[in-house]
Design an enzyme around this catalytic site. Sequence first.
Site, PDB file in Angstrom:
ATOM      1  CG  ASP A  32       6.669   9.743  -5.391  1.00 30.64           C
ATOM      2  OD1 ASP A  32       6.492  10.363  -4.333  1.00 30.64           O
ATOM      3  OD2 ASP A  32       5.747   9.163  -6.009  1.00 30.64           O
ATOM      4  CD  GLU A 242       4.210   7.441   1.712  1.00 31.49           C
ATOM      5  OE1 GLU A 242       3.522   6.516   1.241  1.00 31.49           O
ATOM      6  OE2 GLU A 242       3.893   8.640   1.567  1.00 31.49           O
TER       7      GLU A 242
HETATM    8  O1  FUB Z   1       3.336   8.826  -5.412  1.00 25.57           O
HETATM    9  C1  FUB Z   1       2.530   7.907  -4.720  1.00 25.57           C
HETATM   10  C2  FUB Z   1       2.984   7.740  -3.322  1.00 25.57           C
HETATM   11  O2  FUB Z   1       2.935   9.000  -2.644  1.00 25.57           O
HETATM   12  C3  FUB Z   1       4.414   7.307  -3.149  1.00 25.57           C
HETATM   13  O3  FUB Z   1       4.626   5.964  -3.423  1.00 25.57           O
HETATM   14  C4  FUB Z   1       4.629   7.714  -1.747  1.00 25.57           C
HETATM   15  O4  FUB Z   1       5.951   7.684  -1.313  1.00 25.57           O
HETATM   16  C5  FUB Z   1       4.028   9.095  -1.743  1.00 25.57           C
HETATM   17  O5  FUB Z   1       4.918  10.064  -2.222  1.00 25.57           O
END
Ligand code: FUB
Length: 339
Positions: A32, A242
């Site tokens: 991320d 997301e």
């Molecule tokens: O790293 C945990 C979660 O996985 C992140 O918040 C999302 O965007 C995905 O990458």
Amino acid sequence: EKEKEASVEDTKETTEKEFLTQPLVSHIYTADPSAHVFDGKIYIYPSHDIDAGIPENDNGDHFDMRDYHILSMDSIGGKVTDHGIALDIKDIPWAGRQLWAPDAAYKNGTYYLYFPVKDKDDVFRIGVATSKSPQGPFTPEKEPIKGSFSIDPAVFTDDDGTSYMYFGGIWGGQLQQWASGKFDANGSKTDLEDPNVPALSCKVVKLSNDMLQFDGPVQDVVINDSNGKPLLTSDHDRRFFEGSWMHKYNNKYYFTYSTGDTHYLAYATSDKPTGPFVYGGHFMNPVQGWTTHHSIVEINGKWYIFYHDTQLSGKTHLRNVKVTELTHNPDGSLELINP
Ligand code: FUB
């Protein structure tokens, strides 16, 4: 002499090309990546993946991260420095578990680290921590940002100095559990569970001048198709899941995000930072591993995308960050990357 110069140039190019396909660091797992240039140096604010021994599920419980390390480098291809623990979950008074994807910003001599973490009731909230240095350590505020929820904060400061936070994620990110405006503990674990309604939107909100609070209403980041129709819940290849990011190029606002269960990075554009946006297409094909998450940054006139895959571990919760070039085509579209 000319041949020697050419061979030095070739080596430089090969080294940069190699760098652009390899994990930035391999001594810890990172994911991320939110990249920024502060004071002429590249800083990367990633999640710090660990193996907590929690079985994989759709809720993302296996992503049980407990601290952040900040990475920096002087230039693309340069040595990467790990600045150690910048923020530890044990120092966040309201935190329960799971420090997920962070972002950072700078204003008036202070650096801000924004982070999602579940509170003691297992509800994701977004917190903020401050430091006088981009590499931390960061001191968290005593409470989460009032009115915050869900995950994946991305902070964008426009040319007029106004800062906006984009945030949200469905499934384990809990956005669907806030569909009524209040958290529904027994709500859907995935989405709105109606294929024919407009998909859940990412959220956008203006930040206060001190960067510590929301200033104004939380709005939907509406994404329409080229006919002005909103993307639907069933449109898994295109709808928001997301991992949002915002960048501005040629006076156009590019909202970029992950499609989650279909594993693409997609983009949508607008004349305004708050939209509505028009869906543009995919700009990165699926990486190795379930999640895909990125940031986009201009460094010395060239555009780069920082992202992650699972090259080092082959395990979806133990990821490694990478960087590669991003191309804006003359018509404003983003060139598709095959990672
Ligand atoms: O790293 C945990 C979660 O996985 C992140 O918040 C999302 O965007 C995905 O990458």
